[in-house]
Design a protein around this motif. Structure first.
Motif, PDB file in Angstrom:
ATOM      1  N   SER A   1      -4.442   2.224  -6.706  1.00  0.00           N
ATOM      2  CA  SER A   1      -4.815   0.955  -7.329  1.00  0.00           C
ATOM      3  C   SER A   1      -6.331   0.796  -7.371  1.00  0.00           C
ATOM      4  CB  SER A   1      -4.185  -0.225  -6.580  1.00  0.00           C
ATOM      5  OG  SER A   1      -4.689  -0.329  -5.267  1.00  0.00           O
ATOM      6  N   ASP A   2      -7.010   1.274  -6.338  1.00  0.00           N
ATOM      7  CA  ASP A   2      -8.475   1.225  -6.326  1.00  0.00           C
ATOM      8  C   ASP A   2      -9.039   2.070  -7.475  1.00  0.00           C
ATOM      9  OD1 ASP A   2     -11.143   0.697  -4.926  1.00  0.00           O
ATOM     10  OD2 ASP A   2     -11.084   2.891  -4.944  1.00  0.00           O
ATOM     11  N   TYR A   3      -8.469   3.258  -7.660  1.00  0.00           N
ATOM     12  CA  TYR A   3      -8.941   4.132  -8.739  1.00  0.00           C
ATOM     13  C   TYR A   3      -8.703   3.483 -10.104  1.00  0.00           C
ATOM     14  CZ  TYR A   3      -9.362   7.979 -11.993  1.00  0.00           C
ATOM     15  OH  TYR A   3      -9.738   8.759 -13.065  1.00  0.00           O
TER      16      TYR A   3
ATOM     17  N   ASP B   1       0.815  -1.218   0.000  1.00  0.00           N
ATOM     18  CA  ASP B   1       0.000   0.000   0.000  1.00  0.00           C
ATOM     19  C   ASP B   1       0.848   1.266   0.000  1.00  0.00           C
ATOM     20  OD1 ASP B   1      -2.313  -1.564   0.122  1.00  0.00           O
ATOM     21  OD2 ASP B   1      -2.386  -1.512   2.319  1.00  0.00           O
TER      22      ASP B   1
ATOM     23  N   THR C   1      -8.232   0.327 -10.893  1.00  0.00           N
ATOM     24  CA  THR C   1      -9.049  -0.875 -11.071  1.00  0.00           C
ATOM     25  C   THR C   1     -10.458  -0.514 -11.518  1.00  0.00           C
ATOM     26  OG1 THR C   1      -7.766  -2.045  -9.391  1.00  0.00           O
ATOM     27  CG2 THR C   1      -9.906  -2.970  -9.939  1.00  0.00           C
ATOM     28  N   ARG C   2     -10.982   0.555 -10.952  1.00  0.00           N
ATOM     29  CA  ARG C   2     -12.329   1.008 -11.334  1.00  0.00           C
ATOM     30  C   ARG C   2     -12.370   1.506 -12.787  1.00  0.00           C
ATOM     31  NH1 ARG C   2     -15.618   1.725  -6.691  1.00  0.00           N
ATOM     32  NH2 ARG C   2     -14.424   1.456  -4.753  1.00  0.00           N
TER      33      ARG C   2
ATOM     34  N   LEU D   1      -2.692   1.969  -2.304  1.00  0.00           N
ATOM     35  CA  LEU D   1      -4.029   1.390  -2.150  1.00  0.00           C
ATOM     36  C   LEU D   1      -5.065   2.295  -2.826  1.00  0.00           C
ATOM     37  CD1 LEU D   1      -6.020  -0.665  -0.973  1.00  0.00           C
ATOM     38  CD2 LEU D   1      -6.037   0.685   1.131  1.00  0.00           C
ATOM     39  N   VAL D   2      -4.959   3.586  -2.571  1.00  0.00           N
ATOM     40  CA  VAL D   2      -5.895   4.550  -3.160  1.00  0.00           C
ATOM     41  C   VAL D   2      -5.772   4.571  -4.683  1.00  0.00           C
ATOM     42  CG1 VAL D   2      -6.483   7.016  -3.299  1.00  0.00           C
ATOM     43  CG2 VAL D   2      -5.944   5.984  -1.086  1.00  0.00           C
TER      44      VAL D   2
END
Length: 292
Positions: free
Chosen positions: A18-20, A5, A22-23, A15-16
């Protein structure tokens, strides 16, 4: 050493991000640094070159997966990761693009001297103190650059540190003996990572990178100053004939790509924002456009 992360100072930037991503339909692989979390190995004696082999292993792993588009595997690295990504891309045809978040373009010794000056000034140090610190560090870096023999180098550095100790106030010594203080400083200055970083020039690897490159930085980054490093990255890529280069300097962002006041590392933990949405959006859009 950081986990997957990039956990630091209450933030988890990777983490922030990768989340963005991935979306946006972009698959993301993150991994703990060697010797951290679920990764084996020893971190303390490793250099950026060793970490590059870890990134190469990550690419190889992705190439083995059936749910990954093998033609469009890219590397995204922050700070030192921005050194490592070009190392790997310059040697592997499996890397289709790289994104450098506050990556360096100038040799390590030059970067550290520039970084130290800017951070000391931001901390309120006087011009005299800034200049004295700069001259001291420049002497140490020169010794490292000119001496490969570790025994001779240790002896030279030890002499310099002994002189410094004898000129220190009792408050600065913090109760440490000369031997203990000198040993502590030597371990930091002569660690394998530090020696490699001081000597490493990113330009030769960048010149060999043929895939598309996005290099971005924050305007108020004091650790990897944007003007000097973005210009050097772009110059090296262009020298190698790479015309697929995108560079951005984001107004008002620091080394961690947070909206900030001064850019000083002292602010990082106090800023609520982890990553600028503007930066994440532009990186995501560039990746999608590049892989199409």
């Amino acid at each position: 050493p950081q986990d997957r992360d990039e956990s630091l100072l209450g933030h988890k930037p990777f983490l922030v991000l990768s989340d963005y991503l991935t979306r946006q339909g972009i698959a993301v692989l993150r991994y703990d640094d060697r010797g951290v979390g679920k990764s084996s190995g020893a971190f303390e004696n490793a250099t950026s070159a060793d970490f590059a082999t870890d990134a190469q292993s990550a690419v190889k792993y992705l190439m083995s997966r059936l749910d990954i588009d093998h033609m469009h595997i890219g590397l995204l690295g922050h700070s030192e990761g921005g050194i490592i990504a070009p190392m790997v891309a310059s040697q592997s045809k499996d890397v289709a693009f790289i994104v450098l978040l506050a990556g360096t373009g100038i040799r390590g010794d030059s970067l550290l001297l520039l970084q130290q000056k800017l951070i000391l000034k931001a901390s309120g140090a006087s011009e005299a103190d800034v200049e004295e610190s700069s001259q001291t560090n420049a002497r140490f870096f020169k010794l490292i650059l000119e001496n490969e023999n570790q025994d001779a180098l240790r002896e030279l550095i030890s002499k310099e540190l002994t002189k410094m100790y004898l000129e220190m106030t009792e408050e600065e010594k913090q109760g440490m003996t000369e031997a203990d203080w000198v040993d502590m400083e030597i371990e930091q200055i002569l660690s394998p990572w530090m020696q490699y970083f001081i000597r490493y020039d990113p330009a030769p690897a960048l010149e060999k990178v043929k895939c598309p490159v996005m290099a971005v930085n924050g305007e108020k980054d004091l650790q990897v100053p944007p003007k000097e490093n973005i210009a050097a990255i772009e110059a090296a890529l262009r020298k190698g004939g790479n015309k697929k280069v995108t560079t951005i300097i984001y107004p008002g962002l620091n080394h961690l790509f947070q909206e900030c006041t001064t850019g000083s590392p002292n602010e990082y933990a106090d800023i609520e924002q982890t990553l600028s949405p503007v930066m994440m959006e532009s990186v995501g859009q560039w990746i999608l456009k590049t892989v199409k």
